[in-house]
Design a protein around this motif. Structure first.
Motif, PDB file in Angstrom:
ATOM      1  N   LEU A   1       0.817  -1.211   0.000  1.00 42.24           N
ATOM      2  CA  LEU A   1       0.000   0.000   0.000  1.00 42.24           C
ATOM      3  C   LEU A   1       0.852   1.262   0.000  1.00 42.24           C
ATOM      4  CD1 LEU A   1      -2.941   0.962   0.108  1.00 42.24           C
ATOM      5  CD2 LEU A   1      -2.739   1.004   2.598  1.00 42.24           C
ATOM      6  N   SER A   2       0.445   2.216  -0.827  1.00 41.75           N
ATOM      7  CA  SER A   2       1.067   3.537  -0.856  1.00 41.75           C
ATOM      8  C   SER A   2       0.037   4.506  -1.414  1.00 41.75           C
ATOM      9  CB  SER A   2       2.321   3.536  -1.736  1.00 41.75           C
ATOM     10  OG  SER A   2       1.965   3.420  -3.091  1.00 41.75           O
ATOM     11  N   ASN A   3       0.349   5.769  -1.377  1.00 41.39           N
ATOM     12  CA  ASN A   3      -0.565   6.775  -1.920  1.00 41.39           C
ATOM     13  C   ASN A   3      -0.817   6.582  -3.407  1.00 41.39           C
ATOM     14  OD1 ASN A   3      -1.813   8.425  -0.134  1.00 41.39           O
ATOM     15  ND2 ASN A   3      -0.313  10.062  -0.220  1.00 41.39           N
ATOM     16  N   SER A   4       0.103   5.943  -4.108  1.00 39.88           N
ATOM     17  CA  SER A   4      -0.038   5.794  -5.555  1.00 39.88           C
ATOM     18  C   SER A   4      -0.877   4.584  -5.965  1.00 39.88           C
ATOM     19  CB  SER A   4       1.341   5.711  -6.217  1.00 39.88           C
ATOM     20  OG  SER A   4       2.018   4.558  -5.769  1.00 39.88           O
ATOM     21  N   ASN A   5      -1.247   3.728  -5.026  1.00 38.80           N
ATOM     22  CA  ASN A   5      -2.042   2.548  -5.415  1.00 38.80           C
ATOM     23  C   ASN A   5      -3.246   2.300  -4.495  1.00 38.80           C
ATOM     24  OD1 ASN A   5      -0.787   1.599  -3.169  1.00 38.80           O
ATOM     25  ND2 ASN A   5       0.186  -0.145  -4.138  1.00 38.80           N
ATOM     26  N   LEU A   6      -3.884   3.364  -4.050  1.00 38.11           N
ATOM     27  CA  LEU A   6      -5.042   3.220  -3.178  1.00 38.11           C
ATOM     28  C   LEU A   6      -6.256   2.622  -3.875  1.00 38.11           C
ATOM     29  CD1 LEU A   6      -4.727   6.485  -1.118  1.00 38.11           C
ATOM     30  CD2 LEU A   6      -4.634   4.173  -0.228  1.00 38.11           C
ATOM     31  N   LEU A   7      -6.291   2.667  -5.194  1.00 37.37           N
ATOM     32  CA  LEU A   7      -7.434   2.094  -5.898  1.00 37.37           C
ATOM     33  C   LEU A   7      -7.532   0.589  -5.713  1.00 37.37           C
ATOM     34  CD1 LEU A   7      -7.585   4.184  -9.188  1.00 37.37           C
ATOM     35  CD2 LEU A   7      -9.005   4.397  -7.132  1.00 37.37           C
TER      36      LEU A   7
ATOM     37  N   GLN B   1      -5.403   7.466   2.447  1.00 38.97           N
ATOM     38  CA  GLN B   1      -4.679   8.477   1.671  1.00 38.97           C
ATOM     39  C   GLN B   1      -4.027   9.489   2.610  1.00 38.97           C
ATOM     40  OE1 GLN B   1      -7.163  10.897  -0.910  1.00 38.97           O
ATOM     41  NE2 GLN B   1      -5.505  11.012  -2.398  1.00 38.97           N
ATOM     42  N   HIS B   2      -4.758   9.936   3.588  1.00 36.49           N
ATOM     43  CA  HIS B   2      -4.206  10.876   4.564  1.00 36.49           C
ATOM     44  C   HIS B   2      -3.088  10.211   5.378  1.00 36.49           C
ATOM     45  CE1 HIS B   2      -4.002  14.121   7.453  1.00 36.49           C
ATOM     46  NE2 HIS B   2      -4.116  13.232   8.422  1.00 36.49           N
ATOM     47  N   GLY B   3      -3.303   8.983   5.827  1.00 34.50           N
ATOM     48  CA  GLY B   3      -2.325   8.282   6.659  1.00 34.50           C
ATOM     49  C   GLY B   3      -1.032   7.950   5.946  1.00 34.50           C
ATOM     50  N   TYR B   4      -1.125   7.651   4.667  1.00 30.77           N
ATOM     51  CA  TYR B   4       0.065   7.254   3.914  1.00 30.77           C
ATOM     52  C   TYR B   4       0.727   8.424   3.192  1.00 30.77           C
ATOM     53  CZ  TYR B   4      -0.276   2.278   4.741  1.00 30.77           C
ATOM     54  OH  TYR B   4      -0.269   1.040   5.337  1.00 30.77           O
ATOM     55  N   GLN B   5       0.155   9.613   3.322  1.00 31.68           N
ATOM     56  CA  GLN B   5       0.672  10.783   2.616  1.00 31.68           C
ATOM     57  C   GLN B   5       2.118  11.095   2.984  1.00 31.68           C
ATOM     58  OE1 GLN B   5      -1.657  14.314   3.279  1.00 31.68           O
ATOM     59  NE2 GLN B   5      -1.178  15.064   1.239  1.00 31.68           N
ATOM     60  N   ARG B   6       2.443  11.073   4.274  1.00 32.78           N
ATOM     61  CA  ARG B   6       3.803  11.407   4.716  1.00 32.78           C
ATOM     62  C   ARG B   6       4.567  10.206   5.251  1.00 32.78           C
ATOM     63  NH1 ARG B   6       3.701  15.606   8.924  1.00 32.78           N
ATOM     64  NH2 ARG B   6       5.939  15.493   8.669  1.00 32.78           N
ATOM     65  N   LEU B   7       3.942   9.065   5.293  1.00 30.91           N
ATOM     66  CA  LEU B   7       4.576   7.867   5.818  1.00 30.91           C
ATOM     67  C   LEU B   7       5.787   7.492   4.980  1.00 30.91           C
ATOM     68  CD1 LEU B   7       4.092   5.551   7.957  1.00 30.91           C
ATOM     69  CD2 LEU B   7       2.974   4.324   6.104  1.00 30.91           C
TER      70      LEU B   7
END
Length: 143
Positions: free
Chosen positions: A16-22, A52-58
């Motif tokens: 999981l990352s911001n680029s593959n939330l779909l 999306q919010h949680g993984y934004q800066r992770l």
């Protein structure tokens, strides 16, 4: 070896990352109920926003399974998460132990509840709160 549904769950969070939330749409039911020590979220769209919010800066999060069991459409998995976030301990890697209770409907997760120690994850890594929580733990251990 984990049951396929638990392995799919673990694999999902490890990639999981911001680029593959779909990819959330393939694993979570539209009416999912998601609960963790901080939030209660209803619905897949709200869950995607939360992630999306949680993984934004992770920087990263990696999950390793300890144990898992499934009975019919209910499952449980205990895990260790290694994570790094710039706002927690200045980005130093921390390890959090936890577990997740899951239920499936139509081969998608409809219920997801995480249990973990928020002190282990956040509070002990903050300057004033970290000192305070360590003192409280020491005092409790002495009694």
């Amino acid at each position: 070896m984990l049951d396929k549904r638990l392995q799919d769950f673990l694999d999902y969070f490890n990639q999981l990352s911001n680029s593959n939330l779909l990819s959330t749409e393939t694993i979570y039911h539209p009416n999912v109920q998601f609960i963790d020590p901080v939030h209660q979220i209803n619905g897949r769209d709200a869950l995607i926003s939360y992630l999306q919010h949680g993984y934004q800066r992770l920087n990263y999060a990696k999950f390793t399974a300890d144990q898992g069991v499934i009975t019919d459409n209910q499952g449980f998995i205990s895990w260790q998460m290694c994570l790094s976030h710039p706002a927690i301990g200045k980005g130093v890697e921390i390890i959090v132990h936890g577990c997740t209770a899951l239920r499936w409907e139509d081969n998608q997760i409809i219920y997801h509840r995480d249990y973990y120690d928020l002190t282990e994850m956040v509070y002990q890594h903050l300057p004033v709160l970290g000192w305070l929580t360590s003192k409280v733990r020491q005092k409790m251990a002495d009694n």
